[in-house]
Design a protein around this motif. Sequence first.
Motif, PDB file in Angstrom:
ATOM      1  N   LEU A 133      -9.965  -1.625   0.429  1.00  0.00           N
ATOM      2  CA  LEU A 133      -9.094  -1.731  -0.744  1.00  0.00           C
ATOM      3  C   LEU A 133      -9.780  -2.435  -1.912  1.00  0.00           C
ATOM      4  CD1 LEU A 133      -5.749  -2.627   1.042  1.00  0.00           C
ATOM      5  CD2 LEU A 133      -6.210  -0.530  -0.244  1.00  0.00           C
ATOM      6  N   ILE A 153       0.843  -1.199   0.000  1.00  0.00           N
ATOM      7  CA  ILE A 153       0.000   0.000   0.000  1.00  0.00           C
ATOM      8  C   ILE A 153       0.876   1.245   0.000  1.00  0.00           C
ATOM      9  CG2 ILE A 153      -1.699   1.325   1.295  1.00  0.00           C
ATOM     10  CD1 ILE A 153      -2.753  -1.355   2.391  1.00  0.00           C
ATOM     11  N   LEU A 165     -10.404   4.421   3.403  1.00  0.00           N
ATOM     12  CA  LEU A 165      -9.195   3.626   3.565  1.00  0.00           C
ATOM     13  C   LEU A 165      -8.339   4.168   4.703  1.00  0.00           C
ATOM     14  CD1 LEU A 165      -7.097   1.519   2.747  1.00  0.00           C
ATOM     15  CD2 LEU A 165      -6.298   3.100   0.977  1.00  0.00           C
TER      16      LEU A 165
END
Length: 253
Positions: free
Chosen positions: A65, A17, A36
């Motif tokens: 996600l 990420i 998120l």
Amino acid sequence: MNEEGRGPSAEPLLALIGEHRESIRTALDDGQHALLLTRLKALAEASPDDGMAVPRALQGVRLALRQLPFGHPVRTMVDGVRLVAAPPGPQTVTEALKLVNLLAAQAQAPSAETGSTSPDPAPAPAPAPESGSTPDPAVRGDHATDPLLREPALSAAEVTARCGGAPPPELIRLPDPPNGDRYPEFQFPAGGGTPYEVVLEVNRLLMAEVDPRGAASWWYGGNSWLSGPPVSLLGRMRDDELVGAAIALVEGE
């Protein structure tokens, strides 16, 4: 892969990420990106001493996600992570905190930089519906065409009375503009009382506070793991089996 063919642990996902944070920001709209960041903060604040707090928070990150398009490297890894992988622990929380700080700095960078290029223009507003067009039934609250609004439900006032105060956020709440919010009745015992604990647990996994229609559709729909719609099995099937079926859905099994 970890031993026994299980999915990767949480730390590689968090590292990925961070590596792809720019493309993630581009792929997600403002609301999705804010969600998120909220889920990552919840993971960073989860207590490693609580056996389920970290896995549940990680599940929230994974579901956020899943707004990424198929083919994105982070989405590809998300679809491979399982709760049965190496149990996330203190290192996961530490890495999540680092990532939260990184993403927060990224969000502030455009306004803090001097001499930066002008921001992209705001997207044009959605066109108004054409004259004579039919709005989305989920938006206008049309009971005739929206099957979810035809199911038995409680009003906000009734739910507040049953809960003895503000309803928990995990409860499915379906907007019904003409009549007020509706809470599917199955979430409560038939004779009255507070919500079923198993319903709240499943709704947390399904992120009902973010996608109430998706969560409601799971309860009312057919299920390949179960012998019927989950809503019909409340009180007839063990709670852990219902939770397991919900986990199977969010893990893509």
